[in-house]
Design a protein around this motif. Structure first.
Motif, PDB file in Angstrom:
ATOM      1  N   UNK A   1     -11.503  30.688  28.970  1.00 20.96           N
ATOM      2  CA  UNK A   1     -10.341  29.823  28.753  1.00 20.96           C
ATOM      3  C   UNK A   1     -10.773  28.485  28.158  1.00 20.96           C
ATOM      4  N   UNK A   2     -11.892  27.958  28.629  1.00 23.72           N
ATOM      5  CA  UNK A   2     -12.399  26.685  28.119  1.00 23.72           C
ATOM      6  C   UNK A   2     -12.818  26.804  26.653  1.00 23.72           C
ATOM      7  N   UNK A   3     -13.358  27.955  26.272  1.00 26.06           N
ATOM      8  CA  UNK A   3     -13.736  28.165  24.868  1.00 26.06           C
ATOM      9  C   UNK A   3     -12.502  28.141  23.963  1.00 26.06           C
ATOM     10  N   UNK A   4     -11.417  28.758  24.442  1.00 23.48           N
ATOM     11  CA  UNK A   4     -10.165  28.728  23.674  1.00 23.48           C
ATOM     12  C   UNK A   4      -9.645  27.298  23.599  1.00 23.48           C
ATOM     13  N   UNK A   5      -9.715  26.595  24.711  1.00 23.75           N
ATOM     14  CA  UNK A   5      -9.188  25.224  24.765  1.00 23.75           C
ATOM     15  C   UNK A   5      -9.977  24.279  23.865  1.00 23.75           C
ATOM     16  N   UNK A   6     -11.302  24.425  23.844  1.00 23.79           N
ATOM     17  CA  UNK A   6     -12.102  23.546  22.993  1.00 23.79           C
ATOM     18  C   UNK A   6     -11.855  23.879  21.519  1.00 23.79           C
ATOM     19  N   UNK A   7     -11.537  25.137  21.219  1.00 22.72           N
ATOM     20  CA  UNK A   7     -11.170  25.513  19.848  1.00 22.72           C
ATOM     21  C   UNK A   7      -9.850  24.860  19.452  1.00 22.72           C
ATOM     22  N   UNK A   8      -8.923  24.772  20.407  1.00 19.32           N
ATOM     23  CA  UNK A   8      -7.653  24.076  20.169  1.00 19.32           C
ATOM     24  C   UNK A   8      -7.915  22.601  19.873  1.00 19.32           C
ATOM     25  N   UNK A   9      -8.758  21.986  20.690  1.00 17.85           N
ATOM     26  CA  UNK A   9      -9.082  20.562  20.506  1.00 17.85           C
ATOM     27  C   UNK A   9      -9.768  20.328  19.162  1.00 17.85           C
ATOM     28  N   UNK A  10     -10.665  21.228  18.784  1.00 21.88           N
ATOM     29  CA  UNK A  10     -11.363  21.115  17.498  1.00 21.88           C
ATOM     30  C   UNK A  10     -10.378  21.206  16.345  1.00 21.88           C
ATOM     31  N   UNK A  11      -9.441  22.136  16.438  1.00 26.64           N
ATOM     32  CA  UNK A  11      -8.452  22.293  15.370  1.00 26.64           C
ATOM     33  C   UNK A  11      -7.631  21.018  15.196  1.00 26.64           C
ATOM     34  N   UNK A  12      -7.137  20.456  16.292  1.00 28.41           N
ATOM     35  CA  UNK A  12      -6.343  19.231  16.199  1.00 28.41           C
ATOM     36  C   UNK A  12      -7.175  18.056  15.699  1.00 28.41           C
ATOM     37  N   UNK A  13      -8.463  18.028  16.054  1.00 26.53           N
ATOM     38  CA  UNK A  13      -9.314  16.900  15.669  1.00 26.53           C
ATOM     39  C   UNK A  13      -9.575  16.848  14.172  1.00 26.53           C
ATOM     40  N   UNK A  14      -9.354  17.959  13.482  1.00 23.16           N
ATOM     41  CA  UNK A  14      -9.625  17.985  12.041  1.00 23.16           C
ATOM     42  C   UNK A  14      -8.541  17.298  11.212  1.00 23.16           C
ATOM     43  N   UNK A  15      -7.371  17.029  11.823  1.00 23.78           N
ATOM     44  CA  UNK A  15      -6.319  16.415  11.007  1.00 23.78           C
ATOM     45  C   UNK A  15      -5.536  15.305  11.713  1.00 23.78           C
ATOM     46  N   UNK A  16      -5.949  14.938  12.934  1.00 25.12           N
ATOM     47  CA  UNK A  16      -5.227  13.864  13.611  1.00 25.12           C
ATOM     48  C   UNK A  16      -6.192  13.006  14.430  1.00 25.12           C
TER      49      UNK A  16
END
Length: 255
Positions: free
Chosen positions: A144-159
């Protein structure tokens, strides 16, 4: 692959120097340790309370660490002005992004392993034998943490980091109630709302899928086929998020 490995190791070294991570791990271990004190309040239920609070502590502080390390993927490089130097080198942006993600995964693994070691120590002190169900629950927490950090990485690329943290936390909360939202849509009867909630159910990650803590605490069996399907779902969803992150990162102008 060698460039990705170098970036991953550098990312891990950078994160491991951050004192905030140590603070989070410390408070995680403190929460896990407090399980022994709280277990004395309920005679006969000590083992369940220690297991429950221990897994909850690993999960909660793992989420905080995942969000913390994930949102700084790009912002830290921009603050240090190193993003321009890195992108000027013959390193494709997708390799840079993947390397950074792998570094975050290593960081997450080390911090989670530290909390798990503390948890098992508490179990031994309490005279409780760790069972396979606990390891399965911990494995699902890490997935679950791996999915969550992927979510955070995605958002960090444009905001911004603040918005990334807010969006990721929102996804975490909603991700645990997507099934309830789908059920609510079916009961309301409005086709528009039903379609919207149905879309959210399939679009957003179903993080409750990784929640087997209850079964582990109560000694219930966790089917191996369920773990395989959940693992495949987590890996596939993370891969999709990283692909989207790569697209956003590729189109971002750092000038």
């Amino acid at each position: 692959m060698n460039r990705i490995t170098v970036i991953a190791l550098n990312t891990f070294k950078e994160n491991i120097r951050d004192k905030v991570l140590y603070n989070l791990v410390f408070f995680g271990l403190l929460m896990i340790g407090s399980a022994i004190l709280l277990s004395t309040l309920s005679m006969g239920e000590q083992a369940k309370i220690i297991k429950d609070l221990g897994l909850a502590g690993i999960n909660l502080f793992g989420v905080l660490i995942a969000i913390f390390v994930g949102i700084g993927l790009v912002s830290k490089e921009m603050e240090k002005r190193t993003i321009y130097t890195l992108l000027a080198k013959p390193v494709p942006r997708h390799e840079f992004l993947l390397g950074r993600y792998m570094g975050l995964v290593i960081t997450l693994f080390v911090n989670t392993a530290t909390m798990v070691a503390g948890f098992f120590m508490i179990l031994l002190i309490g005279g409780i034998n760790p069972d396979p169900g606990l390891m399965k629950a911990i494995g699902m927490i890490f997935l679950e943490l791996l999915v969550l950090v992927a979510v955070a990485v995605m958002f960090s690329t444009f905001t911004t980091p603040t918005l990334s943290a807010s969006f990721t936390l929102a996804i975490y909360v909603i991700g645990h109630v997507t099934a309830d939202l789908r059920l609510l849509g079916a009961r309301l009867g409005d086709e528009t709302i039903k379609a919207a909630l149905e879309g959210l159910y399939y679009l957003l990650p179903n993080l409750e899928y990784f929640n087997v803590k209850g079964q582990a605490v109560h000694g219930l069996s966790i089917d191996a086929s369920y773990l395989v399907i959940a693992t495949a779902y987590g890996v596939l969803y993370s891969a999709v998020l990283l692909i989207l992150a790569g697209v956003f990162f590729q189109r971002r102008d750092f000038k």
